[in-house]
Design a protein around this motif. Structure first.
Motif, PDB file in Angstrom:
ATOM      1  N   GLU A  60       0.830  -1.212   0.000  1.00 27.84           N
ATOM      2  CA  GLU A  60       0.000   0.000   0.000  1.00 27.84           C
ATOM      3  C   GLU A  60       0.857   1.252   0.000  1.00 27.84           C
ATOM      4  O   GLU A  60       0.597   2.206  -0.733  1.00 27.84           O
ATOM      5  CB  GLU A  60      -0.918   0.030   1.229  1.00 27.84           C
ATOM      6  N   PHE A  64       0.959   3.950  -2.937  1.00 26.24           N
ATOM      7  CA  PHE A  64       0.541   5.307  -2.639  1.00 26.24           C
ATOM      8  C   PHE A  64       1.656   6.298  -2.990  1.00 26.24           C
ATOM      9  O   PHE A  64       1.416   7.356  -3.577  1.00 26.24           O
ATOM     10  CB  PHE A  64       0.178   5.406  -1.160  1.00 26.24           C
ATOM     11  N   LEU A  67       1.771   6.740  -6.670  1.00 26.70           N
ATOM     12  CA  LEU A  67       0.647   7.589  -7.094  1.00 26.70           C
ATOM     13  C   LEU A  67       0.959   9.057  -6.834  1.00 26.70           C
ATOM     14  O   LEU A  67       0.704   9.920  -7.666  1.00 26.70           O
ATOM     15  CB  LEU A  67      -0.623   7.221  -6.312  1.00 26.70           C
ATOM     16  N   PRO A  72       0.958   8.724 -12.154  1.00 25.26           N
ATOM     17  CA  PRO A  72       0.805   7.907 -13.356  1.00 25.26           C
ATOM     18  C   PRO A  72      -0.565   8.114 -13.997  1.00 25.26           C
ATOM     19  O   PRO A  72      -1.515   8.504 -13.311  1.00 25.26           O
ATOM     20  CB  PRO A  72       0.915   6.477 -12.831  1.00 25.26           C
ATOM     21  N   ALA A  74      -3.421   6.563 -17.215  1.00 24.56           N
ATOM     22  CA  ALA A  74      -3.850   5.428 -18.050  1.00 24.56           C
ATOM     23  C   ALA A  74      -3.504   4.090 -17.424  1.00 24.56           C
ATOM     24  O   ALA A  74      -3.854   3.836 -16.278  1.00 24.56           O
ATOM     25  CB  ALA A  74      -3.261   5.564 -19.446  1.00 24.56           C
ATOM     26  N   LEU A  77      -1.846   3.896 -13.929  1.00 24.69           N
ATOM     27  CA  LEU A  77      -2.769   4.305 -12.861  1.00 24.69           C
ATOM     28  C   LEU A  77      -3.761   3.182 -12.566  1.00 24.69           C
ATOM     29  O   LEU A  77      -4.002   2.834 -11.409  1.00 24.69           O
ATOM     30  CB  LEU A  77      -3.524   5.582 -13.276  1.00 24.69           C
ATOM     31  N   ARG A  78      -4.302   2.597 -13.633  1.00 29.21           N
ATOM     32  CA  ARG A  78      -5.229   1.468 -13.447  1.00 29.21           C
ATOM     33  C   ARG A  78      -4.547   0.339 -12.685  1.00 29.21           C
ATOM     34  O   ARG A  78      -5.150  -0.296 -11.830  1.00 29.21           O
ATOM     35  CB  ARG A  78      -5.721   0.952 -14.805  1.00 29.21           C
ATOM     36  N   LEU A  84      -3.972  -1.832  -5.255  1.00 23.54           N
ATOM     37  CA  LEU A  84      -4.541  -1.465  -3.950  1.00 23.54           C
ATOM     38  C   LEU A  84      -5.746  -2.330  -3.617  1.00 23.54           C
ATOM     39  O   LEU A  84      -5.987  -2.673  -2.466  1.00 23.54           O
ATOM     40  CB  LEU A  84      -4.938   0.016  -3.946  1.00 23.54           C
ATOM     41  N   ARG A  85      -6.519  -2.669  -4.656  1.00 21.65           N
ATOM     42  CA  ARG A  85      -7.682  -3.515  -4.398  1.00 21.65           C
ATOM     43  C   ARG A  85      -7.285  -4.958  -4.134  1.00 21.65           C
ATOM     44  O   ARG A  85      -7.851  -5.621  -3.271  1.00 21.65           O
ATOM     45  CB  ARG A  85      -8.626  -3.458  -5.586  1.00 21.65           C
ATOM     46  N   ARG A  92      -7.848  -9.862   3.396  1.00 21.14           N
ATOM     47  CA  ARG A  92      -9.046 -10.571   3.859  1.00 21.14           C
ATOM     48  C   ARG A  92      -8.859 -12.080   3.760  1.00 21.14           C
ATOM     49  O   ARG A  92      -9.300 -12.832   4.627  1.00 21.14           O
ATOM     50  CB  ARG A  92     -10.277 -10.181   3.027  1.00 21.14           C
ATOM     51  N   LEU A  96      -9.221 -14.826   6.686  1.00 23.55           N
ATOM     52  CA  LEU A  96     -10.108 -15.997   6.610  1.00 23.55           C
ATOM     53  C   LEU A  96      -9.342 -17.274   6.940  1.00 23.55           C
ATOM     54  O   LEU A  96      -9.870 -18.171   7.615  1.00 23.55           O
ATOM     55  CB  LEU A  96     -10.757 -16.062   5.226  1.00 23.55           C
ATOM     56  N   ARG A 192     -15.477 -17.579   0.789  1.00 25.11           N
ATOM     57  CA  ARG A 192     -15.030 -16.191   0.666  1.00 25.11           C
ATOM     58  C   ARG A 192     -13.589 -16.114   0.134  1.00 25.11           C
ATOM     59  O   ARG A 192     -13.260 -15.208  -0.628  1.00 25.11           O
ATOM     60  CB  ARG A 192     -15.120 -15.459   2.015  1.00 25.11           C
TER      61      ARG A 192
END
Lengths: 217, 217
Positions: A60, A64, A67, A72, A74, A77-78, A84-85, A92, A96, A192
């Motif tokens: 992260e 960050f 960024l 960045p 296009a 950046l994507r 990050l996602r 998670r 679990l 999950r």
């Protein structure tokens, strides 16, 4: 400067792959702890989650920083937003695996899973582990076909979960409430983990193709 | 240009608040459907999730566009990254409300919750709803104290969950496996909604103070 920038982007992807493999291993160890009622192994998974959280923080922070400093656009950046996602998915998934280990620890020295359910839980665990391995491969190679296969695997997980409910609610179930509750929750945890692997795959598909794959569920 | 930019940032925050309120309403309706075995209400929650997903897409798109076009730095960049995370929290909370509604639908026309457990589930639902309301307030006002109070509320949720397990595994439980499994999973859904509300609160605390609150669990 640009060189260093692309090295940093590359490092973030490599770290994501490393983190995915760490989560896969945690899932596998948690399943071992569960199946062999091994409290020491369960403790190792629980203690090991701090390392997964540290990986998340590092990725992260690097994302960050990139960024903020490089601004960045296009594709890059994507990619950073996707990273990050995915790192949130992975955190998670690690949590679990800890939940699974905690069920093993809670029931120790008894095994949490009655014999009649062992096969189904083993299969759920195996599907989850393969899916996390596939997610690592997909992040590493951007293999869109493999990412799409994650959705089919996820359908297998859903079927196993339905099967576990049939067993719990069927006449052959003689093991009472406590293991039934454990198994309902364990099924949810494996499901999950699988969902997050699918979600990682979908993020890579979007990165490569620019299109969100149609949801299957 | 800068004006429009700050308007866009402001709109993203407002949309997040709207989305949080929509999720709170979905949680409340799902609980109503569950408690009154109301299949039509359950269907409304399930169908209504598409609107929540659309809000997520819109907020993600606006945030991404702002990241790409305006290349924000420092506080604004942190805010956009936080918005992307909160929107992911909210989408999950919406999904969890749908899971609750699906339990109501699955057991219809019977009520899913036996009388002995009604009080505990109602309390869990209430704590979850208050926490989601608080999260909306925190996003809207950046009220750090309210954000910190979310952690205390979450402790209440954990206690209710432990209480539900004591009831399920105690002598007074005469309702068999099926409702026990439902309640174990419902407890997990409410607990996760609460966790996501805490996580939203923590993101706002970080935005305002620049520091991550120490984890309590």
């Amino acid at each position: 400067m640009r060189e260093a920038y692309h090295d940093q982007l590359e490092t973030i992807l490599e770290d994501l792959v490393t983190m995915t493999r760490a989560v896969r291993q945690a899932t596998q160890l948690a399943t071992d702890a569960l199946m062999s009622a091994d409290a020491a192994e369960a403790e190792r998974v629980i203690a090991g989650d701090a390392a997964v959280d540290t990986m998340r923080e590092q990725i992260e922070e690097s994302s960050f920083e990139l960024l903020a400093r490089q601004q960045p656009v296009a594709g890059d950046l994507r990619m950073l937003v996707a990273a990050l996602r995915m790192v949130a998915d992975l955190e998670r998934m690690g949590d679990l695996a800890v939940h699974i280990a905690k069920v093993a620890r809670l029931r120790y020295p008894d095994p949490a899973i009655p014999p009649v359910m062992e096969g189904t839980i083993r299969q759920m665990a195996e599907v989850a582990e393969v899916m996390v391995s596939t997610a690592a491969h997909v992040v590493e190679t951007r293999d869109v076909d493999a990412a799409m296969r994650l959705e089919a695997r996820d359908e297998e997980m859903d079927q196993l979960r339905r099967q576990s409910f049939r067993t719990l609610l069927g006449d052959e179930w003689k093991d009472g409430i406590e293991p039934a509750v454990d198994i309902a929750l364990l099924g949810r945890y494996y499901e999950r983990i699988a969902d997050h692997a699918v979600s990682m795959g979908r993020r890579v598909v979007y990165l490569v193709t620019g299109e969100h794959p149609a949801p299957t569920a």
